[in-house]
Write an enzyme that holds these catalytic residues in place. Structure first.
Site, PDB file in Angstrom:
ATOM      1  N   CYS A   1      -1.892  -3.088  -6.916  1.00 35.94           N
ATOM      2  CA  CYS A   1      -2.934  -4.101  -6.704  1.00 35.94           C
ATOM      3  C   CYS A   1      -4.183  -3.523  -6.062  1.00 35.94           C
ATOM      4  CB  CYS A   1      -2.429  -5.223  -5.804  1.00 35.94           C
ATOM      5  SG  CYS A   1      -0.948  -6.016  -6.391  1.00 35.94           S
TER       6      CYS A   1
ATOM      7  N   CYS B   1       2.169  -3.677  -2.607  1.00 36.17           N
ATOM      8  CA  CYS B   1       1.667  -3.726  -3.977  1.00 36.17           C
ATOM      9  C   CYS B   1       0.613  -2.638  -4.201  1.00 36.17           C
ATOM     10  CB  CYS B   1       1.077  -5.100  -4.251  1.00 36.17           C
ATOM     11  SG  CYS B   1       0.498  -5.311  -5.931  1.00 36.17           S
TER      12      CYS B   1
END
Ligand SMILES: *[C@@H]1O[C@H](CO)[C@@H](O)[C@H](O)[C@H]1NC(C)=O
Length: 170
Positions: free
Chosen positions: A76, A73
């Site tokens: 993120c 991710c």
């Protein structure tokens, strides 16, 4: 350096294997020169379940930041924490030795238990505390008076710095 060693070194130098005492420093200089070109180089220390306790136990730093993330991710963790890490960690640190910035990849199987112990529920999740408090440590959302704090609202390097300033000045 003795004359004998000096002669030996000059000889080795002609074979481009220099052995002067300064050779170590010049290696360091090379590394940091590279850093200036690769400006986003990250000095946060990557930890995993194997070395987590040992590194946090041994660091001379007063505070530690542990970022739990997942490598799958990238969005993120696109908060430019590298800028903060560079201030405190690495050869060109402006404030060396105060804060150890670390991160743990929760997507690595080896770290599953470690991330569970800290109740990691989203990425990135950041914690602040004295390094020894992380050793064998854990964190739960409902826990009161924990020695480890969640760093909320640190979505940019600047917000993280504001947070750090508040903590270190109190
Ligand atoms: C854990 O980190 C250490 C130090 O970086 C590394 O040598 C080791 O291979 C890592 N272990 C795993 C399973 O990734």
């Amino acid at each position: 350096m003795s004359v004998m060693n000096l002669i030996m070194c000059l000889f080795l130098c002609t074979l481009s294997v220099c052995c002067f005492a300064s050779s170590h420093r010049s290696i360091l200089r090379e590394v940091s020169d590279n850093d200036r070109s690769g400006i986003d180089r990250d000095y946060a220390v990557e930890l995993n379940a194997t070395n987590f306790d040992a590194v946090l136990k041994d660091t001379p730093a007063t505070f530690a930041i542990v970022e739990f993330f997942a490598h799958w991710c990238p969005a993120c963790r696109n908060y430019k924490y590298e800028k903060v890490a560079r201030l405190f960690n690495g050869p060109d640190a402006v404030h060396p030795g105060i804060i150890l910035l670390t991160r743990v990849d929760c997507a690595e199987k080896i770290n599953t238990k470690l991330c569970d112990k800290f109740s990691v529920g989203h990425y990135p999740m950041l914690f602040w505390g004295a390094p020894p408090k992380f050793v064998g440590g854990s964190w739960e959302p409902k826990q009161k008076n924990s020695d480890i704090e969640v760093i909320d609202n640190a979505r940019t390097a600047d917000q993280m710095l504001t947070w750090i300033n508040k903590q270190t000045s109190s």
